[in-house]
Design an enzyme around this catalytic site. Sequence first.
Site, PDB file in Angstrom:
ATOM      1  N   SER A 275      75.595  86.305 -49.644  1.00 30.21           N
ATOM      2  CA  SER A 275      75.031  85.461 -48.587  1.00 30.21           C
ATOM      3  C   SER A 275      76.129  84.906 -47.685  1.00 30.21           C
ATOM      4  O   SER A 275      75.958  84.820 -46.463  1.00 30.21           O
ATOM      5  CB  SER A 275      74.203  84.327 -49.190  1.00 30.21           C
ATOM      6  OG  SER A 275      75.010  83.382 -49.869  1.00 30.21           O
TER       7      SER A 275
ATOM      8  N   PRO B  61      74.733  86.704 -55.500  1.00 32.02           N
ATOM      9  CA  PRO B  61      73.896  86.188 -54.412  1.00 32.02           C
ATOM     10  C   PRO B  61      74.677  85.296 -53.454  1.00 32.02           C
ATOM     11  O   PRO B  61      74.555  85.421 -52.229  1.00 32.02           O
ATOM     12  CB  PRO B  61      72.797  85.408 -55.139  1.00 32.02           C
ATOM     13  CG  PRO B  61      72.766  85.957 -56.521  1.00 32.02           C
ATOM     14  CD  PRO B  61      74.180  86.338 -56.831  1.00 32.02           C
ATOM     15  N   TYR B  62      75.464  84.398 -54.011  1.00 30.44           N
ATOM     16  CA  TYR B  62      76.267  83.489 -53.189  1.00 30.44           C
ATOM     17  C   TYR B  62      77.289  84.269 -52.371  1.00 30.44           C
ATOM     18  O   TYR B  62      77.419  84.067 -51.152  1.00 30.44           O
ATOM     19  CB  TYR B  62      76.967  82.475 -54.089  1.00 30.44           C
ATOM     20  CG  TYR B  62      77.775  81.440 -53.347  1.00 30.44           C
ATOM     21  CD1 TYR B  62      77.147  80.400 -52.673  1.00 30.44           C
ATOM     22  CD2 TYR B  62      79.166  81.481 -53.330  1.00 30.44           C
ATOM     23  CE1 TYR B  62      77.881  79.424 -51.998  1.00 30.44           C
ATOM     24  CE2 TYR B  62      79.913  80.517 -52.662  1.00 30.44           C
ATOM     25  CZ  TYR B  62      79.265  79.495 -51.991  1.00 30.44           C
ATOM     26  OH  TYR B  62      80.002  78.539 -51.321  1.00 30.44           O
ATOM     27  N   SER B  63      78.013  85.176 -53.020  1.00 30.30           N
ATOM     28  CA  SER B  63      79.048  85.950 -52.331  1.00 30.30           C
ATOM     29  C   SER B  63      78.456  86.772 -51.193  1.00 30.30           C
ATOM     30  O   SER B  63      78.989  86.791 -50.073  1.00 30.30           O
ATOM     31  CB  SER B  63      79.771  86.864 -53.330  1.00 30.30           C
ATOM     32  OG  SER B  63      80.378  86.122 -54.359  1.00 30.30           O
TER      33      SER B  63
END
Length: 227
Positions: free
Chosen positions: A137, A133-135
């Site tokens: 986003s 999710p972080y990557s």
Amino acid sequence: MTSLRTAIITGGVSGLGKATAIRLEADGVKVITLDVADGADLVVDVTDADAVQAAATDVGPVDILINSAGIVGPTSPLWETPHDGWRRTFEVNVHGTFHTCRAFVPGMRERGWGRIVNIASMAGKDGNPNMAPYSASKAAVIALTKSLGKELATSGVLANAITPAVIETPMNADTGPEALAHITSLIPMRRVGRPDEVAELIAWLTSDKVSFSTGAVYDISGGRATY
């Protein structure tokens, strides 16, 4: 940089946002912090488009926008990532950046000068394992910035992104130990970065010294970046 310039820093109460606020104030910039945390000049949730727009209306002219508000989100294999964790990561990291740019860019265009720095991450280029999710986003923030930079290219408003490797901030206290160890091991300098080191790059990108760079991505990664 003149003392008449005003900067909005989202996530400005801690981490990279706080370090940047301190650095810009040293240059004579009036800094307004926007955060969900107590102590912010404006207590606003960047995921709330109406609240961000209202804040922009209340504050008036802003010359510099720094999007530092962000979350790590779930740290697990993609197939174990909860739907709400995925959505929340995008709401803060991507939608929040969109909301602030949409609210503050028109005024910069009208005045013919502005600087926008969106804080992405090396994860948005490389894709950190167990941090989908972080990557994803942060990859979206990079692409958003590239598009925005092109749209504003003749306006006097510059929009650039920075992609730090892991930095010693409170946000990374929520990162799983295994994930944190992995991303630290990727840094050839064999250390994590300091917030003040990132703030120095941001200070340059928000100054008059930058005049022929927009829609660009600046790595600050201790040598991790390979492209």
